[in-house]
Design an enzyme around this catalytic site. Structure first.
Site, PDB file in Angstrom:
ATOM      1  N   SER A 138      -8.500   8.203  -3.673  1.00 33.15           N
ATOM      2  CA  SER A 138      -8.514   8.211  -2.505  1.00 33.15           C
ATOM      3  C   SER A 138      -9.670   9.348  -1.991  1.00 33.15           C
ATOM      4  CB  SER A 138      -7.269   9.068  -1.962  1.00 33.15           C
ATOM      5  OG  SER A 138      -7.433   9.540  -1.110  1.00 33.15           O
ATOM      6  N   TYR A 151      -2.435  16.947  -3.253  1.00 29.75           N
ATOM      7  CA  TYR A 151      -2.563  14.754  -3.337  1.00 29.75           C
ATOM      8  C   TYR A 151      -4.441  15.580  -3.496  1.00 29.75           C
ATOM      9  CZ  TYR A 151      -3.262  10.150  -2.063  1.00 29.75           C
ATOM     10  OH  TYR A 151      -3.260   9.360  -1.454  1.00 29.75           O
TER      11      TYR A 151
HETATM   12  P1  NAD Z   1       3.221   2.472  -1.713  1.00 32.18           P
HETATM   13  O1  NAD Z   1       4.218   3.913  -1.270  1.00 32.18           O
HETATM   14  O2  NAD Z   1       2.942   1.894  -0.502  1.00 32.18           O
HETATM   15  O3  NAD Z   1       3.367   2.959  -2.748  1.00 32.18           O
HETATM   16  C1  NAD Z   1       3.540   3.266  -4.001  1.00 32.18           C
HETATM   17  C2  NAD Z   1       4.320   2.785  -5.252  1.00 32.18           C
HETATM   18  O4  NAD Z   1       4.593   3.800  -5.940  1.00 32.18           O
HETATM   19  C3  NAD Z   1       5.802   2.368  -4.909  1.00 32.18           C
HETATM   20  O5  NAD Z   1       4.840   0.755  -5.901  1.00 32.18           O
HETATM   21  C4  NAD Z   1       6.225   2.682  -5.631  1.00 32.18           C
HETATM   22  O6  NAD Z   1       7.494   2.440  -6.077  1.00 32.18           O
HETATM   23  C5  NAD Z   1       5.747   3.489  -6.771  1.00 32.18           C
HETATM   24  N1  NAD Z   1       6.288   5.075  -7.634  1.00 32.18           N
HETATM   25  C6  NAD Z   1       6.097   6.366  -6.682  1.00 32.18           C
HETATM   26  N2  NAD Z   1       6.605   6.666  -7.105  1.00 32.18           N
HETATM   27  C7  NAD Z   1       6.482   6.409  -8.962  1.00 32.18           C
HETATM   28  C8  NAD Z   1       7.300   6.552 -10.190  1.00 32.18           C
HETATM   29  N3  NAD Z   1       7.420   8.052  -9.998  1.00 32.18           N
HETATM   30  N4  NAD Z   1       7.033   5.957 -10.919  1.00 32.18           N
HETATM   31  C9  NAD Z   1       6.057   4.577 -10.458  1.00 32.18           C
HETATM   32  N5  NAD Z   1       6.175   4.284  -9.722  1.00 32.18           N
HETATM   33  C10 NAD Z   1       6.607   5.351  -8.596  1.00 32.18           C
HETATM   34  O7  NAD Z   1       1.800   3.391  -1.439  1.00 32.18           O
HETATM   35  P2  NAD Z   1       0.072   3.242  -1.020  1.00 32.18           P
HETATM   36  O8  NAD Z   1      -0.111   3.801  -0.299  1.00 32.18           O
HETATM   37  O9  NAD Z   1       0.501   1.875  -1.822  1.00 32.18           O
HETATM   38  O10 NAD Z   1      -0.714   4.188  -2.750  1.00 32.18           O
HETATM   39  C11 NAD Z   1      -0.728   3.470  -3.601  1.00 32.18           C
HETATM   40  C12 NAD Z   1      -2.216   4.360  -3.948  1.00 32.18           C
HETATM   41  O11 NAD Z   1      -2.541   4.284  -3.243  1.00 32.18           O
HETATM   42  C13 NAD Z   1      -1.390   6.179  -4.987  1.00 32.18           C
HETATM   43  O12 NAD Z   1      -1.507   6.187  -5.342  1.00 32.18           O
HETATM   44  C14 NAD Z   1      -2.135   6.569  -3.191  1.00 32.18           C
HETATM   45  O13 NAD Z   1      -2.232   7.603  -3.115  1.00 32.18           O
HETATM   46  C15 NAD Z   1      -3.480   5.312  -3.018  1.00 32.18           C
HETATM   47  N6  NAD Z   1      -3.993   5.459  -1.729  1.00 32.18           N
HETATM   48  C16 NAD Z   1      -3.491   5.220  -0.418  1.00 32.18           C
HETATM   49  C17 NAD Z   1      -4.063   5.150   0.578  1.00 32.18           C
HETATM   50  C18 NAD Z   1      -3.380   5.006   1.788  1.00 32.18           C
HETATM   51  O14 NAD Z   1      -4.076   5.160   2.641  1.00 32.18           O
HETATM   52  N7  NAD Z   1      -1.867   4.298   1.874  1.00 32.18           N
HETATM   53  C19 NAD Z   1      -4.981   6.018   0.596  1.00 32.18           C
HETATM   54  C20 NAD Z   1      -5.614   6.343  -0.251  1.00 32.18           C
HETATM   55  C21 NAD Z   1      -5.271   6.413  -1.925  1.00 32.18           C
END
Ligand code: NAD
Length: 256
Positions: A138, A151
């Protein structure tokens, strides 16, 4: 480009993970999905890309379940060639109020799970002298924001783990790199937008613009499709010597 390869994407039932899984599938890779919630919809979406798809519901906070998932992937497809460590959660609170249980969960899911999946995937990649490990970090792996201690600590850890994984395999065909997205409008961020709208008593659309304005000069969300294209690049021959980078795709957030 990836025909005959297998990609395991953690946290791929939603958001960025699903976007990356589909992008890799469009290049011909068979996919192992993981994550909570509805798995049938995501499985159908990835299958529509014309590849084989398997699903394992390991809880990424539990090392024994991660081990089961890696064994299952090897049994289904022979080997994991591409590992995308993507599963992640968020919790927002000042340090003095941060629930200890949330700290432990975020470190386990956002950081330790990447270590466990990586240590279990590496031997087969090393034996094949080809592998790609892509860690979804991130902008919070590069800079901090208030109220996100766990985080930010976990994501800085992921960037560090990326560098060490890359260095330990630098003379081989196994590479490891991190992707550092800014805001992506997934359920993880929608919760933060909704909380802002409630806290300030403003419409969700206004809260969305405020969230962008605080951090992203582009005033645009990055999309899962754009992040998927970057993951495909990391898997391409052109990226053979890209090792240990933390590549931000963040609308200028960290350029400020
Ligand atoms: P999201 O909530 O849409 O998806 C998260 C995924 O992780 C889902 O499939 C969920 O079921 C799974 N998950 C959560 N806890 C879990 C566990 N204990 N075991 C197995 N699976 C689990 O979120 P996203 O925004 O797609 O995030 C995905 C990654 O991207 C994360 O690591 C997040 O930190 C990172 N990220 C997101 C953003 C953003 O703006 N959305 C920005 C930077 C980084």
């Amino acid at each position: 480009m990836l025909k005959g390869k297998t990609a395991l994407v953690t946290g791929s039932t939603s958001g960025i993970g699903l976007g990356i899984a589909k992008a890799l599938a469009r290049q011909g890779a068979n996919i192992v999905l993981n994550g909570f919630g509805d798995a049938e919809g995501p499985q159908a979406e990835v299958t529509a890309c014309g590849v084989k798809v398997a699903y394992h519901g390991a809880d990424m906070s539990k090392p024994s379940e991660i081990e089961d998932m890696m064994k299952y992937a090897a049994a289904e497809f022979g080997r994991v060639d591409i590992l995308v460590n993507n599963a992640g959660i968020q919790h927002v609170a000042r340090i003095e109020n941060f629930p200890v249980e949330r700290w432990d969960a975020i470190i386990a899911i956002n950081l330790s799970s990447a270590f466990h999946a990586t240590r279990l995937a590496l031997p087969a990649m090393q034996a094949a002298d080809w592998g790609r490990i892509i860690n979804v970090a991130s902008t919070h792996g590069l800079v901090g924001s208030p109220e996100k201690s766990a985080y930010v600590a976990a994501k800085h850890g992921v960037v560090g783990l990326t560098k060490v994984t890359a260095l330990e395999n630098a003379t081989s065909g196994v590479t490891c790199n991190a992707i550092c997205p800014g805001w992506v409008l997934t359920p993880l961020v929608q919760k933060q937008v909704d909380a802002k709208a409630t806290a300030l008593g403003i419409p969700v659309q206004e809260a969305t613009q405020l969230l962008l304005a605080e951090k992203e000069p582009s005033m645009q969300f990055t999309t899962p499709e754009e992040l998927g294209a970057l993951a495909v690049f990391f898997c391409s021959p052109a990226a053979n010597n890209v090792r240990g980078v933390a590549w931000n795709m963040d609308g200028g957030w960290t350029a400020q």
